[in-house]
Design a protein around this motif. Structure first.
Motif, PDB file in Angstrom:
ATOM      1  N   ALA B 139       0.849  -1.400  -0.089  1.00 42.84           N
ATOM      2  CA  ALA B 139       0.016  -0.025   0.021  1.00 42.84           C
ATOM      3  C   ALA B 139       0.906   1.399   0.084  1.00 42.84           C
ATOM      4  O   ALA B 139       0.710   2.341  -0.728  1.00 42.84           O
ATOM      5  N   MET B 140       1.876   1.173   0.915  1.00 43.70           N
ATOM      6  CA  MET B 140       2.821   2.388   0.823  1.00 43.70           C
ATOM      7  C   MET B 140       3.699   2.523  -0.325  1.00 43.70           C
ATOM      8  O   MET B 140       3.861   3.751  -0.891  1.00 43.70           O
ATOM      9  N   ALA B 141       3.932   1.360  -1.147  1.00 50.46           N
ATOM     10  CA  ALA B 141       4.494   1.590  -2.419  1.00 50.46           C
ATOM     11  C   ALA B 141       3.623   2.310  -3.650  1.00 50.46           C
ATOM     12  O   ALA B 141       4.203   3.015  -4.093  1.00 50.46           O
ATOM     13  N   GLY B 142       2.489   1.854  -3.392  1.00 54.32           N
ATOM     14  CA  GLY B 142       1.381   2.666  -3.993  1.00 54.32           C
ATOM     15  C   GLY B 142       1.307   3.992  -3.950  1.00 54.32           C
ATOM     16  O   GLY B 142       1.150   4.641  -5.123  1.00 54.32           O
ATOM     17  N   LEU B 143       1.282   4.540  -2.727  1.00 57.37           N
ATOM     18  CA  LEU B 143       1.295   5.816  -2.443  1.00 57.37           C
ATOM     19  C   LEU B 143       2.386   6.653  -2.959  1.00 57.37           C
ATOM     20  O   LEU B 143       2.283   7.797  -3.298  1.00 57.37           O
ATOM     21  N   GLY B 144       3.851   5.845  -3.109  1.00 64.22           N
ATOM     22  CA  GLY B 144       5.107   6.703  -3.482  1.00 64.22           C
ATOM     23  C   GLY B 144       4.870   7.140  -4.898  1.00 64.22           C
ATOM     24  O   GLY B 144       5.518   8.198  -5.317  1.00 64.22           O
ATOM     25  N   VAL B 145       3.843   6.801  -5.879  1.00 66.57           N
ATOM     26  CA  VAL B 145       3.535   6.917  -7.111  1.00 66.57           C
ATOM     27  C   VAL B 145       3.283   8.592  -7.202  1.00 66.57           C
ATOM     28  O   VAL B 145       3.685   9.217  -7.857  1.00 66.57           O
ATOM     29  N   TYR B 146       2.517   8.856  -6.009  1.00 73.98           N
ATOM     30  CA  TYR B 146       2.102  10.314  -6.068  1.00 73.98           C
ATOM     31  C   TYR B 146       2.824  11.335  -6.131  1.00 73.98           C
ATOM     32  O   TYR B 146       2.881  12.458  -6.850  1.00 73.98           O
ATOM     33  N   GLY B 147       4.214  11.044  -5.386  1.00 74.80           N
ATOM     34  CA  GLY B 147       5.043  12.128  -5.575  1.00 74.80           C
ATOM     35  C   GLY B 147       5.574  12.567  -6.706  1.00 74.80           C
ATOM     36  O   GLY B 147       5.607  13.789  -7.130  1.00 74.80           O
ATOM     37  N   ILE B 148       5.875  11.465  -7.732  1.00 75.74           N
ATOM     38  CA  ILE B 148       6.351  11.705  -8.824  1.00 75.74           C
ATOM     39  C   ILE B 148       5.230  12.316  -9.829  1.00 75.74           C
ATOM     40  O   ILE B 148       5.753  13.211 -10.588  1.00 75.74           O
ATOM     41  N   VAL B 149       4.340  11.786  -9.790  1.00 77.47           N
ATOM     42  CA  VAL B 149       3.175  12.025 -10.949  1.00 77.47           C
ATOM     43  C   VAL B 149       2.749  13.384 -10.376  1.00 77.47           C
ATOM     44  O   VAL B 149       2.854  14.367 -11.418  1.00 77.47           O
ATOM     45  N   LEU B 150       2.749  13.767  -8.969  1.00 80.45           N
ATOM     46  CA  LEU B 150       2.466  15.331  -8.763  1.00 80.45           C
ATOM     47  C   LEU B 150       3.620  16.348  -9.144  1.00 80.45           C
ATOM     48  O   LEU B 150       3.213  17.344  -9.575  1.00 80.45           O
ATOM     49  N   ALA B 151       4.835  15.885  -8.835  1.00 78.35           N
ATOM     50  CA  ALA B 151       5.814  16.847  -9.254  1.00 78.35           C
ATOM     51  C   ALA B 151       5.794  17.021 -10.815  1.00 78.35           C
ATOM     52  O   ALA B 151       6.094  18.110 -11.269  1.00 78.35           O
ATOM     53  N   GLY B 152       5.557  16.003 -11.639  1.00 78.06           N
ATOM     54  CA  GLY B 152       5.596  16.467 -12.904  1.00 78.06           C
ATOM     55  C   GLY B 152       4.330  17.153 -13.308  1.00 78.06           C
ATOM     56  O   GLY B 152       4.603  18.092 -14.215  1.00 78.06           O
ATOM     57  N   LEU B 153       3.058  16.906 -12.705  1.00 74.41           N
ATOM     58  CA  LEU B 153       2.034  17.684 -13.143  1.00 74.41           C
ATOM     59  C   LEU B 153       1.967  19.089 -12.640  1.00 74.41           C
ATOM     60  O   LEU B 153       1.929  20.056 -13.471  1.00 74.41           O
ATOM     61  N   ALA B 154       2.561  19.270 -11.475  1.00 77.50           N
ATOM     62  CA  ALA B 154       2.664  20.609 -10.813  1.00 77.50           C
ATOM     63  C   ALA B 154       3.632  21.667 -11.567  1.00 77.50           C
ATOM     64  O   ALA B 154       3.529  22.825 -11.190  1.00 77.50           O
ATOM     65  N   SER B 155       4.716  21.049 -11.873  1.00 78.85           N
ATOM     66  CA  SER B 155       5.962  21.950 -12.478  1.00 78.85           C
ATOM     67  C   SER B 155       5.438  22.552 -13.481  1.00 78.85           C
ATOM     68  O   SER B 155       5.714  23.834 -13.861  1.00 78.85           O
ATOM     69  N   ASN B 156       4.217  22.185 -14.231  1.00 80.55           N
ATOM     70  CA  ASN B 156       3.579  22.971 -15.407  1.00 80.55           C
ATOM     71  C   ASN B 156       4.676  23.172 -16.617  1.00 80.55           C
ATOM     72  O   ASN B 156       4.786  24.032 -17.146  1.00 80.55           O
ATOM     73  N   SER B 157       5.372  22.185 -16.811  1.00 77.91           N
ATOM     74  CA  SER B 157       6.636  22.106 -17.695  1.00 77.91           C
ATOM     75  C   SER B 157       6.597  20.945 -18.538  1.00 77.91           C
ATOM     76  O   SER B 157       6.237  19.760 -18.027  1.00 77.91           O
ATOM     77  N   LYS B 158       6.781  20.702 -19.807  1.00 81.52           N
ATOM     78  CA  LYS B 158       6.451  19.667 -20.712  1.00 81.52           C
ATOM     79  C   LYS B 158       7.366  18.620 -20.451  1.00 81.52           C
ATOM     80  O   LYS B 158       7.083  17.481 -20.510  1.00 81.52           O
ATOM     81  N   TYR B 159       8.628  18.786 -19.968  1.00 82.98           N
ATOM     82  CA  TYR B 159       9.576  17.614 -19.545  1.00 82.98           C
ATOM     83  C   TYR B 159       9.086  17.184 -18.329  1.00 82.98           C
ATOM     84  O   TYR B 159       9.285  15.596 -18.523  1.00 82.98           O
ATOM     85  N   SER B 160       8.716  17.795 -17.541  1.00 83.87           N
ATOM     86  CA  SER B 160       8.303  17.254 -16.029  1.00 83.87           C
ATOM     87  C   SER B 160       7.162  16.463 -16.503  1.00 83.87           C
ATOM     88  O   SER B 160       7.114  15.253 -15.744  1.00 83.87           O
ATOM     89  N   LEU B 161       6.335  17.054 -17.054  1.00 87.63           N
ATOM     90  CA  LEU B 161       4.934  16.262 -17.590  1.00 87.63           C
ATOM     91  C   LEU B 161       5.224  14.811 -18.189  1.00 87.63           C
ATOM     92  O   LEU B 161       4.771  13.787 -17.913  1.00 87.63           O
TER      93      LEU B 161
END
Lengths: 167, 351
Positions: B139-161
């Motif tokens: 379950a904790m491993a599943g939550l770990g995905v959020y960090g990267i996904v959110l970082a990519g999304l929140a940066s608002n840059s195409k490379y991050s996305l």
């Protein structure tokens, strides 16, 4: 102690659920929904259902919400909603008050029978929650389980057919 | 008088103290290994590529991690004006926290006996023994995905996305294979608690071969391989480091990050590596069992795992994205499922 923890978790869950609808930015709404799921998992633990808590986090927070965020990302829905939507909030508020009223009536009119099933806290402690669920699923409820798995299989095949035009 | 297991009910004060000490020690040791794993990695890869690695800061460059940490700490913290602020700030924390709290269920030594007020208690060297231990870790491993996904999304840059999209697809697919490979382990151990799994691995192999321990790496070699590959993909190590791919995505999801937030991503990567190594050591290499003291055996196994990860990084080139997906879904998933079926049949025949 237990009741305090319950009130804290329930409070956070309700606030998070409120902000799922209130947030202008879909990303923040999704994050609030994750918070809500985590609070539900804590409530499951307090109900002595640790297996349900783990599955709640794994399936809802770990898989389904990630897919929702994935969709937000791919469709570029990340921009905030600018316009006002008072009518929606008003309707929701009226509905919520109505539900509260109904629930209160049911709770006040209902009578607790005070009889419990054969699965008590002692049984859960000695046998284990996972084992109990597994046993029930593969003996008493085998047919519903198999039907659910066939449904899921059909859904998987449907998804493959929809996304792949030529196979 | 036989000593009883220390619980909250039989000695509240001692239980609280023991708990706090265990949590502090586990946290401090993890953070220390995180810091020095960077130094070891640079030295080892340097050696493998006939370079020196860090040499200038302190004797043999030993103070390098501290210098790096201080440097990043004092750098200016920039939040891009187009970023989604909340998610941007939350993302590095959401990737580090799951990695650290997974350590809570890992047993890092055999029981010790403590005498308090003339009564002996058994203190297990594990922060808490959940009877759903493995599920908690998954379950904790599943939550770990959020960090990267959110970082990519929140940066608002195409490379991050792009990095974020790659990573979410990668982590979801490899989580499946790694999770399914673990199922074969607890079909054999018949328990989900990490402590129970370690205890099931004590003694001679299959009760008859005396020179080998009863570790699941011998009983479940395929599951071990799948777990190692799957977890390598989950912690985004080379050859599966597509989310950050420096050469094509300008380090992907952490392009827009600076200062301490950037450092948090790297701490999270190493903390994840430690957690995964500890899980691997517990599930497949017999946890704290072995010739030395319990915690020594455990640390040796964890370090062996981490050395293997670093070695792989120095050896293999990065996979292409379609190769990665093909490997995950067409090779590892069917193998993991087949392994479960074979294990099930074997368990039935054995009984």
């Amino acid at each position: 102690m237990g009741i305090l923890l319950f009130y804290l978790t329930a409070f956070v869950a309700v606030i998070a659920a409120f902000f799922v609808t209130k947030c202008r930015n879909p990303v923040n709404s999704a994050l609030c929904l994750v918070t809500n799921f985590l609070c539900l998992a804590v409530l499951y633990v307090m109900l002595e259902a640790p297996f349900m808590a783990a599955i709640q986090i794994m399936v809802y927070a770990g898989a389904i919400m990630v897919l929702i965020i994935f969709v937000i990302m791919l469709l570029n829905l990340g921009t905030s909603v600018k316009g006002n939507y008072v009518h929606g909030l008003a309707g929701g508020g009226v509905l919520a008050v109505l539900m509260l009223f109904l629930t209160n009536r049911f709770v006040a009119n209902g009578q607790a029978t005070g009889t419990g099933g054969e699965i008590t806290s002692e049984v859960i402690k000695s046998v284990g929650h996972t084992e109990l669920i597994g046993r029930a699923m593969f003996t008493d409820f085998l047919l519903p389980f198999e039907i659910a798995s066939i449904l899921l299989l059909v859904a998987i095949i449907g998804a493959v057919v929809l996304s792949k035009r030529k196979i | 008088m036989t000593p009883e297991v220390l619980t909250l009910s039989n000695s509240p004060l001692l239980f609280t103290i023991a708990m706090l000490v265990k949590i502090l020690v586990a946290f401090a040791v993890t953070m220390l290994i995180v810091a020095y794993a960077t130094w070891c990695e640079r030295k080892i890869i340097g050696g493998m590529q006939t370079r020196m690695g860090p040499t200038m800061t302190g004797p043999k460059g030993l103070l390098q991690p501290i210098a790096d940490g201080l440097k990043l700490f004092f750098k200016e913290d920039i939040i891009p004006s187009e970023a989604y602020k909340t998610a941007f700030i939350l993302a590095p924390m959401m990737i580090l926290a799951p990695a650290l709290i997974s350590v809570a269920v890992i047993p890092f030594g055999n029981d010790i006996t403590v005498t308090w007020d003339g009564v002996s208690y058994i203190v297990p060297l594990q922060i808490t023994d959940l009877n759903i231990g493995i599920l908690y870790i998954l379950a904790m491993a599943g939550l770990g995905v959020y960090g990267i996904v959110l970082a990519g999304l929140a940066s608002n840059s195409k490379y991050s996305l792009l990095g974020g999209i790659r990573s979410s697809a990668q982590m979801i697919s490899y989580e499946l294979a790694a999770g399914l490979s673990i199922i074969a382990v607890f079909m054999l151990s018949e328990t989900l608690s990490m402590r129970g799994i370690v205890e099931a691995q004590q003694g001679a192999l299959w009760g008859s071969i005396s020179f080998l321990p009863n570790w699941y790496i011998f009983t479940q070699p395929l599951a071990f391989g799948l777990f190692v590959v799957g977890s390598m993909a989950e912690v985004n190590r080379t050859p599966f480091d597509l989310p950050e791919a420096e050469t094509e995505l300008v380090s992907g999801f952490c392009t827009e990050y600076s200062s301490m937030k950037y450092a948090l991503f790297f701490m999270a990567e190493y903390a994840n590596m430690i957690t995964v190594s500890a899980i691997g050591a517990t599930l497949f290499l017999g946890g704290w069992g072995g010739p030395f003291l319990g915690w020594m055996n455990f640390l040796i196994k964890v370090f062996a795992f981490m050395f293997f990860f670093i070695w792989i990084r120095a050896t293999f080139p990065r996979l292409r994205y379609d190769q990665l997906m093909a490997l995950g879904w067409k090779v590892m998933l069917p193998l993991a499922l087949a392994n479960i079926v074979v294990t099930g049949v074997a368990v039935l025949l054995w009984q």
